[in-house]
Design a protein around this motif. Structure first.
Motif, PDB file in Angstrom:
ATOM      1  N   ILE A  90       0.875  -1.246  -0.094  1.00 50.91           N
ATOM      2  CA  ILE A  90      -0.013   0.311   0.205  1.00 50.91           C
ATOM      3  C   ILE A  90       1.555   1.278   0.282  1.00 50.91           C
ATOM      4  O   ILE A  90       0.308   2.152  -1.091  1.00 50.91           O
ATOM      5  N   TYR A  91       2.069   0.765   0.383  1.00 53.10           N
ATOM      6  CA  TYR A  91       2.684   2.400   0.730  1.00 53.10           C
ATOM      7  C   TYR A  91       3.814   2.602  -0.365  1.00 53.10           C
ATOM      8  O   TYR A  91       3.445   3.637  -1.064  1.00 53.10           O
ATOM      9  N   CYS A  92       3.929   1.506  -1.406  1.00 53.13           N
ATOM     10  CA  CYS A  92       4.481   1.668  -2.679  1.00 53.13           C
ATOM     11  C   CYS A  92       3.731   2.310  -3.666  1.00 53.13           C
ATOM     12  O   CYS A  92       3.718   3.092  -4.841  1.00 53.13           O
ATOM     13  N   ALA A  93       2.021   1.852  -3.703  1.00 56.40           N
ATOM     14  CA  ALA A  93       0.938   2.193  -4.552  1.00 56.40           C
ATOM     15  C   ALA A  93       1.002   3.644  -3.870  1.00 56.40           C
ATOM     16  O   ALA A  93       0.672   4.252  -5.285  1.00 56.40           O
ATOM     17  N   LEU A  94       1.368   4.421  -2.808  1.00 59.54           N
ATOM     18  CA  LEU A  94       0.468   5.582  -2.967  1.00 59.54           C
ATOM     19  C   LEU A  94       1.964   6.321  -3.480  1.00 59.54           C
ATOM     20  O   LEU A  94       1.679   7.023  -3.960  1.00 59.54           O
ATOM     21  N   VAL A  95       3.182   6.351  -3.247  1.00 59.83           N
ATOM     22  CA  VAL A  95       4.776   6.572  -3.439  1.00 59.83           C
ATOM     23  C   VAL A  95       4.307   6.835  -5.047  1.00 59.83           C
ATOM     24  O   VAL A  95       4.208   7.892  -5.673  1.00 59.83           O
ATOM     25  N   ALA A  96       3.870   5.467  -5.891  1.00 65.92           N
ATOM     26  CA  ALA A  96       3.790   5.576  -7.226  1.00 65.92           C
ATOM     27  C   ALA A  96       2.455   6.892  -8.180  1.00 65.92           C
ATOM     28  O   ALA A  96       2.481   7.445  -8.575  1.00 65.92           O
ATOM     29  N   TYR A  97       1.167   6.415  -6.681  1.00 68.43           N
ATOM     30  CA  TYR A  97       0.303   8.000  -6.709  1.00 68.43           C
ATOM     31  C   TYR A  97       0.573   9.007  -7.287  1.00 68.43           C
ATOM     32  O   TYR A  97       0.880   9.877  -8.241  1.00 68.43           O
ATOM     33  N   LYS A  98       1.470   9.372  -5.904  1.00 68.30           N
ATOM     34  CA  LYS A  98       1.854  10.578  -5.747  1.00 68.30           C
ATOM     35  C   LYS A  98       3.321  11.002  -6.782  1.00 68.30           C
ATOM     36  O   LYS A  98       2.520  12.798  -6.935  1.00 68.30           O
ATOM     37  N   LEU A  99       3.495  10.455  -7.340  1.00 63.95           N
ATOM     38  CA  LEU A  99       4.261  10.248  -8.379  1.00 63.95           C
ATOM     39  C   LEU A  99       3.940  10.724  -9.931  1.00 63.95           C
ATOM     40  O   LEU A  99       4.672  11.533 -10.794  1.00 63.95           O
ATOM     41  N   TYR A 100       2.756  10.084  -9.972  1.00 58.75           N
ATOM     42  CA  TYR A 100       1.450  10.228 -10.967  1.00 58.75           C
ATOM     43  C   TYR A 100       1.215  11.841 -11.163  1.00 58.75           C
ATOM     44  O   TYR A 100       1.418  12.047 -12.381  1.00 58.75           O
ATOM     45  N   ASP A 101       0.934  12.256  -9.769  1.00 57.89           N
ATOM     46  CA  ASP A 101       0.294  13.728  -9.837  1.00 57.89           C
ATOM     47  C   ASP A 101       1.498  14.443  -9.945  1.00 57.89           C
ATOM     48  O   ASP A 101       1.216  15.642 -10.474  1.00 57.89           O
ATOM     49  N   TRP A 102       2.352  14.116  -9.494  1.00 56.80           N
ATOM     50  CA  TRP A 102       3.597  15.476 -10.009  1.00 56.80           C
ATOM     51  C   TRP A 102       4.119  15.129 -10.807  1.00 56.80           C
ATOM     52  O   TRP A 102       3.970  16.785 -11.544  1.00 56.80           O
ATOM     53  N   VAL A 103       3.916  14.235 -11.775  1.00 56.50           N
ATOM     54  CA  VAL A 103       3.861  14.562 -13.184  1.00 56.50           C
ATOM     55  C   VAL A 103       3.195  14.748 -13.731  1.00 56.50           C
ATOM     56  O   VAL A 103       3.904  16.205 -15.150  1.00 56.50           O
ATOM     57  N   GLY A 104       1.811  14.784 -13.587  1.00 55.19           N
ATOM     58  CA  GLY A 104       0.928  15.762 -14.698  1.00 55.19           C
ATOM     59  C   GLY A 104       1.415  17.091 -13.930  1.00 55.19           C
ATOM     60  O   GLY A 104       0.443  17.832 -14.523  1.00 55.19           O
ATOM     61  N   LEU A 105       1.362  17.244 -12.436  1.00 53.16           N
ATOM     62  CA  LEU A 105       1.624  18.538 -12.553  1.00 53.16           C
ATOM     63  C   LEU A 105       2.527  19.619 -12.968  1.00 53.16           C
ATOM     64  O   LEU A 105       2.389  20.612 -13.433  1.00 53.16           O
ATOM     65  N   ILE A 106       3.690  18.908 -13.026  1.00 56.73           N
ATOM     66  CA  ILE A 106       4.913  19.082 -13.849  1.00 56.73           C
ATOM     67  C   ILE A 106       4.290  19.968 -15.298  1.00 56.73           C
ATOM     68  O   ILE A 106       5.110  20.639 -16.247  1.00 56.73           O
ATOM     69  N   GLU A 107       4.083  19.112 -16.117  1.00 57.55           N
ATOM     70  CA  GLU A 107       3.428  18.926 -17.306  1.00 57.55           C
ATOM     71  C   GLU A 107       2.389  19.968 -17.381  1.00 57.55           C
ATOM     72  O   GLU A 107       2.452  20.785 -18.640  1.00 57.55           O
ATOM     73  N   GLU A 108       1.810  19.916 -16.948  1.00 61.02           N
ATOM     74  CA  GLU A 108       0.026  21.036 -17.329  1.00 61.02           C
ATOM     75  C   GLU A 108       0.871  22.434 -16.310  1.00 61.02           C
ATOM     76  O   GLU A 108       0.531  23.212 -16.773  1.00 61.02           O
ATOM     77  N   ASN A 109       2.067  22.179 -15.776  1.00 58.38           N
ATOM     78  CA  ASN A 109       2.124  23.647 -14.914  1.00 58.38           C
ATOM     79  C   ASN A 109       1.453  24.091 -14.181  1.00 58.38           C
ATOM     80  O   ASN A 109       1.016  25.743 -14.327  1.00 58.38           O
ATOM     81  N   THR A 110       0.499  23.475 -13.597  1.00 56.03           N
ATOM     82  CA  THR A 110      -0.935  23.629 -12.670  1.00 56.03           C
ATOM     83  C   THR A 110      -0.590  24.441 -10.915  1.00 56.03           C
ATOM     84  O   THR A 110       0.463  24.081 -10.958  1.00 56.03           O
ATOM     85  N   ASP A 111      -1.685  24.812 -10.783  1.00 54.63           N
ATOM     86  CA  ASP A 111      -1.268  25.395  -9.011  1.00 54.63           C
ATOM     87  C   ASP A 111      -1.515  24.052  -8.385  1.00 54.63           C
ATOM     88  O   ASP A 111      -2.088  22.979  -8.765  1.00 54.63           O
ATOM     89  N   GLY A 112      -0.151  23.556  -7.696  1.00 51.96           N
ATOM     90  CA  GLY A 112      -0.019  21.725  -6.719  1.00 51.96           C
ATOM     91  C   GLY A 112      -1.014  21.881  -5.336  1.00 51.96           C
ATOM     92  O   GLY A 112      -0.711  21.004  -4.615  1.00 51.96           O
ATOM     93  N   PHE A 113      -1.539  23.741  -4.405  1.00 49.63           N
ATOM     94  CA  PHE A 113      -2.202  23.475  -3.372  1.00 49.63           C
ATOM     95  C   PHE A 113      -2.667  22.794  -3.153  1.00 49.63           C
ATOM     96  O   PHE A 113      -2.836  22.285  -2.300  1.00 49.63           O
ATOM     97  N   TRP A 114      -3.698  22.371  -4.266  1.00 51.63           N
ATOM     98  CA  TRP A 114      -4.902  20.895  -3.623  1.00 51.63           C
ATOM     99  C   TRP A 114      -4.599  20.189  -3.327  1.00 51.63           C
ATOM    100  O   TRP A 114      -4.803  18.574  -2.532  1.00 51.63           O
ATOM    101  N   LEU A 115      -3.598  19.406  -4.305  1.00 52.37           N
ATOM    102  CA  LEU A 115      -2.832  18.305  -4.241  1.00 52.37           C
ATOM    103  C   LEU A 115      -1.751  18.113  -3.631  1.00 52.37           C
ATOM    104  O   LEU A 115      -2.262  17.130  -2.553  1.00 52.37           O
ATOM    105  N   PHE A 116      -1.129  19.558  -3.049  1.00 52.52           N
ATOM    106  CA  PHE A 116      -0.425  19.521  -1.580  1.00 52.52           C
ATOM    107  C   PHE A 116      -1.135  19.180   0.032  1.00 52.52           C
ATOM    108  O   PHE A 116      -0.954  18.155   1.274  1.00 52.52           O
ATOM    109  N   LEU A 117      -2.364  20.129  -0.157  1.00 48.69           N
ATOM    110  CA  LEU A 117      -3.848  19.594   0.912  1.00 48.69           C
ATOM    111  C   LEU A 117      -4.115  17.661   1.047  1.00 48.69           C
ATOM    112  O   LEU A 117      -4.194  17.323   2.517  1.00 48.69           O
TER     113      LEU A 117
END
Length: 1272
Positions: A90-117
């Motif tokens: 479960i911990y590895c799956a959460l880390v992979a999901y977090k990295l997926y959101d981070w890559v999308g954030l970098i690609e889209e250049n969007t605001d990451g406040f809600w993802l941070f919360l």
């Protein structure tokens, strides 16, 4: 080692550190006495004892500690390692999901406040929740969990807010390896690596080989050739390597005469070879040209001379190519196509060709195919050089071995199976490998196989050999025949697979008369051979002379068969039967008189015997009797029943051989005068009879002896005997009549004794069984529902139950006085039968008979009443809204959709079933009929009237049925009419659609289309409900003169945001009103401000593979409308950044943008130009291999695509060899201002482009970074 956890039962050890550390002082011993049942403590010494004393006691020997904290998930459900594995997964799956959101954030250049919360919440729940599960080894303390959470918090902050970290680029690159797709200009996912590393941009390769001098080879593959009927021309391949010939000569050696002949290639062949060679030079392909040289004569061919274009003789091989006659085979005709089982096939094949030959043939036996072959077929003394070396024309010119010769192959195999045999030649091969196949290709379904010629096949019919033996006759069991009579020789003929009418055969045998046989019973000097031609298997020869018969042969269909044992049969003539009689009187023990004769018989002949004799008694006509005698001696008693003189005349005798032999002589007549003993018998066929109660039984008695007789008999019942005695009976017949049998049961009438005139009393044992019925038959009516009265439907059949006792069948007489006084008789077969009646009235049973006795009728149950139910009726309940109109009724008019109805009155036997039809005649269109039915349980039923559609409704009740009666034709229909006025209706033409408006009115605004149905003018109520949840606002449009209307909502009723618009009600000129509910269809109206878009870069030139980025303002998601390559594209953007990768060249023009709030587009004209990647093609994009001589040059063509000028880099490397890698020999750089460049090359190697660059873009296969020229 002191902190090593100790194992517990069923669990893993505790986490190190949670167990108290071992101290050096000796721990205090527990004061608690040892538990009962504890085992003895093993002896310990020194420090070891102290160390062991500090260990906790095992759980099974120590009571459980209430302070122990076991895992939340019991270990019996999921053990500790599995729990730890699931937690880690479960911990590895959460880390992979977090990295997926981070890559999308970098690609889209969007605001990451809600993802941070989002992620600090998920990390908090997971990290602080793990210790609460109390998983062994994961029970972290609170400070440890807080420290780990702080680390995750900092890492999440750096990722979601894109804080620069040293390994960010490395991590992003590693993730791109697993997912390398982005949205392209054409709005589909594009694999970025395919754009950045497109190997098709550089294509083609030029390979230069330095070749030796040219050569010519005749038949390089050594292919065999032959000429025959199907192939009169052979094409021998002649291969030219790096040579254009101008003169080619071949030498042909005749195989029969050894004569040599020169064969030249024609001018057309020379031109064809030259044309193919030049075509290959222009295509830069291989320089080997193959020409098929036509040959029409048989012989041995070799190259004599080849001159090239420089008139120089070309190197050539001197091997010979033989063109021979194609091999052939045929089947030698057989003398006969019929064979017997076990015979040899006696078949021959003629094989023609160059030896040694090989033939393949098939043998089909009753449809089963078997393939065989013969090889190395050659004449005697023949020797072929093919068996030792390659065939050549030797110096002595001996080529006779290659001539076509005939070899005959004999096939002599035993034909062991009956049926149809076929020998068929399939293939024939000669010494060179030439093969001729006579069978069709079974894999080619489109080709219909042709039948083989007759010279290739030979059919045989193999017949079964017959078998014969003698059945039922051998040396132990001779065939006995009456003297002078004929007998059938018992030949058993058999043949497999042949019908009885198709087995004509000839059988022969040897015969020796009886007096010529030897002492051993064999044939003597006199032997006669005889034969017989039988038509079928049932046709057998006849013989009559006594002697020895022995089967010798049997023949069927020209096949001689087998004689099986027994094959010999002895025919003898037995002695004729004879009879000798001896007779003596049989005296009566009481009176001393003779009562008959005892006759002894001695016989000669073949048993069994049958003796026929006549019996003559007084003046009565003689009667013939017979006696069967199994052996040679027999005794029988002749005891006549009547007194007087009796004569017995023996007439004939039969034995097993002779029939009807007469008996003569005085000893064949026997006479006796007898007075038989008195006797009496009951004349009854079965000895059993039946009687009714209180009935007398009569029995006929036959008396034998001298009258008068005295007869004694008795009647036995229930163990009681009633004896009777009758005297002075003068006749031979007497009838006994019993007294009335008053009791039922079994009676026995037994004859006890009889006395005749002689006074001798004889005991009798004849008796008659009498079965007396215990009751009289009785008839009565049964009951239906506990009564003898039934109500039924008129004219229906009623089955009246009747109860009968006695023996079937019964005859019942009954009548119905209400209908007729006629008495009716019925035959009934069941004791619980029924009487089927159809008339109403009271039915009476008059009389009853069973199978034998007359019965009685139960007076209490002798009658049954049948009556009918009344028929149902239907009518209307009169009200103020119903009036009579003509032959029917009329109901007051209503509006469409109003609720209305009426009541009907029902009389009869409920429940009722009513059928009616509703005839609807609308104002327009044809009328429709709807048939309905309903069931009613009471006398009143309410009917809902149909007001769903406007028009005139006619209700016609056509059928009525109740519980008892179905509807009949006599029912009078009931008609009711009502007029329904049309109800107005209103609806949005596009319900559910959203209409978007800007805050300020635009030039072209859509109206909300409304459709109205009814009688104009209309008035409608409009409701506007805002999304903010305020009270809905309603306004009225009082007059609408048309049936369609475009609704424009005043801006004063609209606010920024979303609102729903509904039509609450509509009223037409007829006063009919329609209202809608809150769930009625509505339209959504949105009011928004216009969005905006800005490019993030000021440059206008891009390359394929670059990313175009824009910034959006407004409320996501956005719709960006742009034009690319003449195609209008709409993109949906979920963030404030619009980014697409350039997947193809063209102009990208942003035309407008809209956000989620409205369709109010903001028009723009932002154009970016995407340039194609430059590409280069060498040798027209193909891998071309050119063979040249030393000192020659080859032109290398470079073709470019893109925007000039072009800079390109190409290499020359060693030609690839098997098992070796190619090595770059040199690298060259060149520039071209045109789209094509030609370079001359004379060095051997592989030439290919590795980098290309035009005015805007560059590409390299060596991993060189692509460059862009800015400002050009």
């Amino acid at each position: 080692m002191n902190s090593t956890p100790h194992p517990q039962s069923g669990a893993y050890p505790q986490t190190p550190g949670t167990v108290p550390r071992f101290r050096r002082r000796t721990p205090e011993r527990p004061r608690t006495p040892p538990q009962a049942g504890a085992g003895p403590t093993p002896p310990t010494s020194g420090g070891t004892a102290a160390s062991r004393a500090s260990l906790p006691v095992a759980p099974e020997r120590n009571p459980p500690n209430p302070n122990d904290r076991s895992p939340l998930i019991p270990l019996t459900v999921l053990d500790a390692p599995a729990q730890r594995a699931y937690a880690f997964a479960i911990y590895c799956a959460l880390v992979a999901y977090k990295l997926y959101d981070w890559v999308g954030l970098i690609e889209e250049n969007t605001d990451g406040f809600w993802l941070f919360l989002k992620w600090i919440s998920i990390d908090f729940i997971f990290l602080f929740g793990i210790p609460e599960l109390r998983i062994p080894w994961l029970e972290f303390s609170q400070p440890v969990v807080t420290f780990v959470y702080c680390g995750h918090f900092i890492m999440t902050y750096m990722l979601m807010f894109n804080v620069g970290i040293p390994w960010q680029t490395w991590l992003l690159g590693m993730l791109k390896v697993f997912y390398d797709r982005e949205l392209g200009i054409l709005e589909h996912n594009v694999k970025v690596s395919n754009l950045l590393h497109n190997s098709s941009l550089i294509s083609g390769r030029q390979i230069i080989n330095i070749l030796p001098e040219g050569s010519a080879v005749l038949n390089p593959e050594g292919t065999p050739f032959c000429l025959g009927e199907d192939s009169n021309i052979a094409y021998i391949p002649l291969q030219f390597n790096a040579t254009i010939p101008i003169d080619v000569e071949l030498v042909r050696v005749d195989l029969d005469t050894k004569a040599e002949e020169t064969v030249k290639m024609g001018r057309s062949g020379i031109k064809e070879v030259t044309k193919m060679a030049k075509r290959q030079e222009s295509d830069d392909t291989q320089s080997v040209v193959t020409y098929n040289f036509p040959i029409k004569k048989v012989g041995a061919y070799r190259l004599k001379r080849v001159l090239d274009e420089y008139k120089l003789e070309v190197q050539r091989t001197t091997s010979d190519t033989f063109v021979v006659k194609c091999p052939a085979a045929m089947v030698a005709p057989a003398a006969s196509s019929t064979r017997c089982l076990g015979e040899l096939s006696d078949l021959a094949f003629h094989v023609d060709g160059t030896p040694p030959l090989k033939i393949v043939y098939s043998r089909t036996t009753n449809g089963k195919d078997h393939s065989f072959h013969f090889q190395s077929l050659q004449p005697d003394g023949f020797s072929s050089p093919l068996l030792v070396s390659r065939p050549e024309v030797h110096e002595d010119g001996d080529v006779f071995w290659a001539r076509s010769q005939r070899v005959t192959v004999s096939i002599n195999e035993s034909m062991t199976t009956t049926g149809s045999w076929r020998y068929s030649i399939d293939e024939v091969h000669d010494a060179f490998g030439n093969a001729v196949t006579y069978t069709a290709d079974v894999d080619d379904v489109d080709v219909v196989p042709k039948p083989k010629p007759k010279f290739l096949i030979q059919d045989f019919t193999v017949n079964e050999r017959p078998r014969a033996k003698l059945s039922g006759c051998d040396l132990r069991n001779p065939m006995k025949v009456a003297n002078g009579m004929k007998a059938t020789l018992p030949v058993n003929f058999g043949i497999n697979g042949r019908a009885g009418q198709d087995t004509a055969h000839t059988i022969s045998w040897q015969f020796s008369p009886m007096d010529t046989l030897t002492s051993n019973g064999d044939h003597g000097d006199v032997v006669i051979t005889e034969s017989y031609s039988a038509k079928n298997s049932h046709d057998k020869p006849s013989v009559s002379r006594p002697g020895l018969y022995t089967l010798k042969s049997v023949t069927c269909s020209s096949c001689e068969g087998e004689i099986q044992e027994p094959s010999s049969c002895m025919l003898i003539n037995p002695l004729e039967p004879k009879l000798t009689l001896r007779a003596e009187d049989i005296p009566d023990k009481c009176a001393g008189n003779s009562v008959g004769l005892r006759v002894d018989m001695d016989l000669i002949g073949t048993p069994p015997f049958t003796v026929r004799y006549e019996v003559v008694t007084g003046n009565a006509p003689p009667r013939v009797e017979r006696v069967n005698i199994p052996g040679l001696r027999f005794q029988m008693n002749l005891e006549p029943k009547s007194a007087g003189k009796h004569k017995y005349i023996f007439k004939q005798i039969d034995d097993a051989i002779y029939k009807g032999q007469p008996l003569v002589g005085d000893d064949k007549v026997l006479v006796t005068d007898v007075k038989p003993a008195a006797s009496a018998i009951i004349s009854h066929p079965t000895g059993k009879t039946t009687a009714c109660l209180e009935e007398q039984v009569e029995a006929d008695i036959v008396l034998l002896g001298d009258a008068p007789f005295t007869l004694e008999y008795e009647l036995i019942h229930d163990g009681r005997r009633k004896q009777e005695r009758v005297t002075g009976i003068d006749g031979g017949d007497y009838k006994i009549k019993t007294t009335p049998l008053l009791q039922g049961g079994e009676y026995t009438l037994a004859l006890t004794s009889i006395q005749d005139k002689s006074g001798c009393r004889r005991f009798l044992k004849d008796e008659l069984k009498i079965s007396v019925r215990r009751q009289r038959p009785k008839a009565s009516f049964g009951v239906i529902e506990n009564k003898r009265k039934v109500m039924t439907i008129a004219d229906s059949t009623v089955k009246l139950p009747i109860r009968l006792t006695g023996e079937a069948p019964w005859t019942v007489s009954y009548r119905n006085p209400d209908n007729s006084d006629m008495v009716i008789e019925r035959k009934l077969a069941n004791s619980n039968d029924v009487l089927s009646v159809k008339s109403r009235g009271v039915y009476e049973i008059i009389d009853i008979y069973d199978n034998q006795c007359h019965g009685t009728v139960d007076p209490k149950a002798s009658s049954f009443e049948v009556d009918w139910f009344p028929r149902p009726e239907l009518s209307l309940f009169k009200t103020d809204s119903i009036s009579e109109r003509g032959a029917g009724f009329a109901k007051q008019d209503v509006c469409e959709g109003d609720i209305d109805g009426f009541d009907v009155k029902l009389q009869g036997s409920p429940p009722y079933h009513v059928e009616y039809e509703i005839r609807h005649k609308p104002y327009k269109g044809g009328e429709s009929i709807n048939r309905k039915a309903f069931d009613a349980a009471l006398g009143k039923a309410s009917i809902q009237m149909d007001t769903g559609k406007a028009g005139t409704y006619t209700y016609k009740f056509s059928a009525l049925a109740d519980n008892l009666y179905n509807s009949d034709k006599s029912f009078h229909p009931l008609v009711l009419q009502q007029k329904v006025n049309a109800k107005p209706s209103v609806s949005f033409s596009k319900p559910g659609q959203s209409f978007k408006y800007c805050m300020t009115e635009q030039e072209h605004e859509d109206t909300i289309p409304i459709s109205l149905v009814g009688v104009a003018p209309f008035s409608i109520d409009i409701e506007v409900k805002h999304q903010s949840g305020t009270q809905p606002e309603t306004y009225t449009i009082p007059v609408i003169d048309n049936n369609s209307y475009g609704l424009r909502i005043p801006r004063r009723y609209l606010k920024l945001g979303s609102q729903q618009v509904r039509i609450r009600s509509v009223r037409d000129a007829n006063g009919c009103q329609s209202k809608t509910d809150h769930a009625s269809p509505a339209v959504n109206v949105h009011l928004f401000d216009a969005p905006a878009i800005y490019p993030l870069e000021t440059r206008t030139d891009y390359c394929v593979g670059d990313r175009l980025a824009y910034s959006l303002s407004g409320t996501p998601p956005f719709e960006v409308h742009y034009r690319f390559a003449g195609q209008k594209i709409k993109a949906k953007v979920g963030s404030t950044t619009f980014k697409r990768i350039a997947e193809a060249p063209g102009d990208v023009t942003i035309e407008s943008v809209a956000d989620r709030a409205s369709d109010c587009r903001a028009d723009y004209n932002i154009t970016k130009k995407i340039h194609p990647m430059p590409s280069v093609r060498i040798s027209r994009g193909r891998n071309v291999q050119v063979d040249i001589h030393e000192g020659s040059e080859v032109e290398i063509l470079f073709e470019f695509w893109g925007t000039p000028p072009f800079e390109f880099t190409y290499t020359r490397s060693t030609n690839a060899r098997k098992g070796q890698k190619s090595v770059v020999l040199e690298t060259r750089h060149d520039v071209s201002h045109e789209h094509e460049k030609r370079v001359m090359a004379s060095q051997e190697g592989t030439y290919e482009v590795v980098a290309i660059k035009d005015q805007y873009c560059a590409f390299s296969t060596l991993g060189v970074e692509r460059e862009q020229k800015k400002g050009r």
